[in-house]
Design a protein around this motif. Structure first.
Motif, short mmCIF file in Angstrom:
data_model
loop_
_atom_site.label_atom_id
_atom_site.label_comp_id
_atom_site.label_asym_id
_atom_site.label_seq_id
_atom_site.Cartn_x
_atom_site.Cartn_y
_atom_site.Cartn_z
N GLY A 76 10.69 31.23 -8.18
CA GLY A 76 11.15 31.95 -7.01
C GLY A 76 11.70 33.33 -7.34
N GLU A 77 12.51 33.84 -6.46
CA GLU A 77 13.01 35.21 -6.56
C GLU A 77 13.72 35.46 -7.88
OE1 GLU A 77 15.69 38.34 -3.90
OE2 GLU A 77 15.15 36.36 -3.11
N GLY A 78 13.32 36.53 -8.54
CA GLY A 78 13.95 36.92 -9.79
C GLY A 78 13.34 36.31 -11.03
N ASP A 79 12.54 35.27 -10.87
CA ASP A 79 11.87 34.65 -12.02
C ASP A 79 10.70 35.53 -12.47
OD1 ASP A 79 13.56 32.46 -11.88
OD2 ASP A 79 12.19 31.31 -10.62
N GLU A 80 10.50 35.61 -13.76
CA GLU A 80 9.39 36.40 -14.29
C GLU A 80 8.22 35.49 -14.66
OE1 GLU A 80 10.54 39.07 -17.38
OE2 GLU A 80 11.93 40.19 -16.09
N VAL A 81 7.02 35.93 -14.30
CA VAL A 81 5.80 35.18 -14.58
C VAL A 81 4.85 36.07 -15.37
CG1 VAL A 81 3.85 33.93 -13.62
CG2 VAL A 81 6.07 33.82 -12.48
N VAL A 82 4.48 35.62 -16.56
CA VAL A 82 3.54 36.35 -17.40
C VAL A 82 2.13 36.10 -16.89
CG1 VAL A 82 2.58 36.54 -19.73
CG2 VAL A 82 5.05 36.22 -19.41
N THR A 127 12.21 34.92 -17.94
CA THR A 127 10.83 34.42 -17.98
C THR A 127 10.81 32.93 -17.69
OG1 THR A 127 10.41 36.05 -19.72
CG2 THR A 127 8.69 34.40 -19.29
N LYS A 128 10.00 32.52 -16.73
CA LYS A 128 9.96 31.11 -16.36
C LYS A 128 8.57 30.49 -16.51
CE LYS A 128 14.24 30.51 -14.98
NZ LYS A 128 14.76 31.83 -15.44
N CYS A 129 7.51 31.32 -16.52
CA CYS A 129 6.17 30.74 -16.44
C CYS A 129 5.13 31.67 -17.07
CB CYS A 129 5.82 30.51 -14.97
SG CYS A 129 4.22 29.73 -14.66
N ILE A 130 4.11 31.05 -17.66
CA ILE A 130 2.91 31.77 -18.11
C ILE A 130 1.76 31.33 -17.21
CG2 ILE A 130 1.33 32.24 -20.02
CD1 ILE A 130 3.53 31.29 -21.94
N LEU A 131 1.00 32.30 -16.72
CA LEU A 131 -0.11 32.00 -15.81
C LEU A 131 -1.41 32.54 -16.42
CD1 LEU A 131 0.05 32.54 -11.92
CD2 LEU A 131 -2.02 32.11 -13.24
N PRO A 132 -2.04 31.79 -17.31
CA PRO A 132 -3.32 32.23 -17.88
C PRO A 132 -4.46 32.06 -16.90
CG PRO A 132 -2.77 30.06 -18.70
CD PRO A 132 -1.60 30.50 -17.84
N VAL A 133 -5.44 32.95 -16.99
CA VAL A 133 -6.62 32.90 -16.13
C VAL A 133 -7.85 32.70 -17.02
CG1 VAL A 133 -8.02 34.14 -14.44
CG2 VAL A 133 -5.53 34.46 -14.49
N HIS A 134 -8.63 31.66 -16.74
CA HIS A 134 -9.85 31.41 -17.49
C HIS A 134 -10.94 32.33 -16.92
CE1 HIS A 134 -7.79 28.00 -19.23
NE2 HIS A 134 -7.56 27.52 -18.02
N LEU A 135 -10.89 33.60 -17.32
CA LEU A 135 -11.65 34.63 -16.65
C LEU A 135 -13.15 34.54 -16.92
CD1 LEU A 135 -10.83 37.01 -14.78
CD2 LEU A 135 -11.15 38.50 -16.76
N PHE A 136 -13.91 34.70 -15.86
CA PHE A 136 -15.38 34.74 -15.88
C PHE A 136 -16.02 33.41 -16.27
CE2 PHE A 136 -15.08 39.56 -17.03
CZ PHE A 136 -14.63 39.82 -15.76
N GLY A 137 -15.20 32.41 -16.61
CA GLY A 137 -15.75 31.11 -16.97
C GLY A 137 -15.46 30.66 -18.38
N GLN A 138 -14.74 31.47 -19.15
CA GLN A 138 -14.38 31.09 -20.52
C GLN A 138 -12.96 30.54 -20.58
OE1 GLN A 138 -14.17 32.71 -25.14
NE2 GLN A 138 -14.71 34.17 -23.52
N ALA A 139 -12.82 29.38 -21.21
CA ALA A 139 -11.50 28.77 -21.34
C ALA A 139 -10.60 29.59 -22.25
CB ALA A 139 -11.64 27.35 -21.89
N CYS A 140 -9.36 29.76 -21.83
CA CYS A 140 -8.36 30.43 -22.66
C CYS A 140 -8.01 29.56 -23.87
CB CYS A 140 -7.10 30.68 -21.85
SG CYS A 140 -7.27 31.84 -20.49
N GLN A 141 -7.34 30.17 -24.82
CA GLN A 141 -6.88 29.45 -26.02
C GLN A 141 -5.58 28.71 -25.66
OE1 GLN A 141 -7.36 33.30 -28.20
NE2 GLN A 141 -8.18 31.98 -29.83
N MET A 142 -5.78 27.56 -25.02
CA MET A 142 -4.67 26.89 -24.38
C MET A 142 -3.69 26.23 -25.35
SD MET A 142 -4.78 27.65 -21.27
CE MET A 142 -3.33 26.66 -20.90
#
Length: 372
Positions: A76-82, A127-142
């Motif tokens: 919520g408000e004030g939380d940082e999301v990468v 910082t509260k959360c990381i939001l990775p995106v599996h862009l274009f169809g390739q899985a991130c290094q999870m």
């Protein structure tokens, strides 16, 4: 003049499943149940099983799936999301909608996915959360992302809208995070015949929270525990997605075969940079993007040759007017900007014929032979 090759055609896929799809639609119509019924429950069960997770909640669209994922985790408000500096704007919109603070991190220039080595420098007490995106169809290094999150007691929400079926070290994208969002927009590898989305998770409390939030904040009719929204995947789309899910791996195989041909046919052509796949990751090629310093001229040339292409994405989120309040300026995220200026997405879809592949790649070769 030869017939134009569209950037995307859904016709071959839909032709393969027409009878199954019509039967599924008829079943929903005859059931007289259209919201939160048996078709949705069946799809949620199948989709969860496909990802080897415990729970799936169908949502009206991908943006809502992202938003509710963050909301259910208490962001919520004030939380940082990468979040990646290069992504579809919906990823950033979901964070903004929560009132949280967007913290962009540059991608790996070779894979276009979030550069894990850059995350830690942004982490602080907010910082509260990381939001990775599996862009274009390739899985991130999870594995690396989850390890970073564990080290700093952070939450993880995956944006899996473009990577249905992709894997990292034999585990499906969309199964790593505390909550994971996806989209079934019609152009996606697993696409509905309208808008749609879903959230996957292994946490019962998160699943219950998502189910309440998507339904006005209510788990029991006329009893509203929290302030929610109306965002439910409807029965018709759920039934259609159940049909298409059975064909997803077959369609992915076709996408990968086309990509393999592109890799071979375009190797060493001009200054073209081809997609690169990270060790441990697989790619389902929702989008096949090449890079060239002559992008705009090449796109124009291909159009003249009857080949439609797209640019993903011509303006990175930090330079969009919608986010001008963040005070980012040109040059703040140079890798995202370079990708935006040089990337060109080629047609890739199940049913694309080999002679069409050759037309596309021969046209690209012709461009560089005549322009360099």
């Amino acid at each position: 003049m030869k017939e134009e090759i569209p950037y995307l055609s859904l016709e071959p896929q839909h032709h393969e499943v027409t009878s199954e799809t019509m039967e599924a639609i008829s079943s929903v119509v005859n059931s007289n149940s259209f919201i939160l019924g048996k078709s949705l429950a069946a799809f949620e069960k199948s989709y969860a099983a496909y990802h080897q997770v415990s729970y799936c909640a169908g949502i009206a669209n991908g943006l809502d799936a992202l938003y509710l994922s963050l909301k259910a985790l208490g962001i919520g408000e004030g939380d940082e999301v990468v979040v990646p500096s290069n992504t579809n704007i919906a990823t950033w919109l979901a964070i903004e909608r929560c009132g949280a603070i967007i913290v962009p991190v540059e991608p790996n220039e070779k894979t276009y996915n979030l550069d894990v080595t850059r995350i830690e420098a942004t982490v602080n007490s907010r910082t509260k959360c990381i939001l990775p995106v599996h862009l274009f169809g390739q899985a991130c290094q999870m594995d690396e992302i989850m390890a970073m999150a564990k080290k700093h007691s952070l939450l993880v929400v995956e944006d899996n809208a473009q990577a249905h079926g992709a894997e990292y070290k034999s585990k499906k994208a969309g199964s790593f995070g505390h909550s994971n969002a996806t989209s079934f927009y019609p152009t996606k590898n697993l696409g509905a015949l309208g808008d749609g989305g879903a959230v996957t998770t292994n946490d019962k409390k998160i699943y219950d929270a998502i189910c309440r939030l998507r339904n006005y904040g209510s788990a029991v009719k006329y009893k509203n525990d929290v302030i929610g929204i109306n965002s439910r995947l409807d029965e018709m789309q759920a039934a259609i997605l159940s049909v298409k899910l059975k064909h997803l791996d077959y369609w992915t195989t076709q996408r990968r075969a086309i990509a393999t041909d592109f890799f071979s046919l375009l190797k060493g052509v001009g200054d073209v940079i081809l997609p690169q796949i990270a060790e441990g990751s697989t790619h389902v090629f929702h989008i096949y993007t090449i890079r060239t310093n002559y992008r705009d001229d090449l796109q124009k040339f291909l159009k003249e040759k009857g080949v439609e292409t797209l640019i993903h994405y011509p303006i990175p989120p930090h330079l969009q007017n919608a986010f001008s309040y963040l005070k980012f300026k040109k040059g703040d995220f140079p890798i995202a900007e370079k990708l935006a200026d040089t990337s060109l997405s080629l047609p890739i879809w199940p049913g694309l014929k080999h002679e069409q592949e050759e037309r596309i790649t021969n046209a690209i070769k012709d461009f560089f032979n005549s322009h360099l």
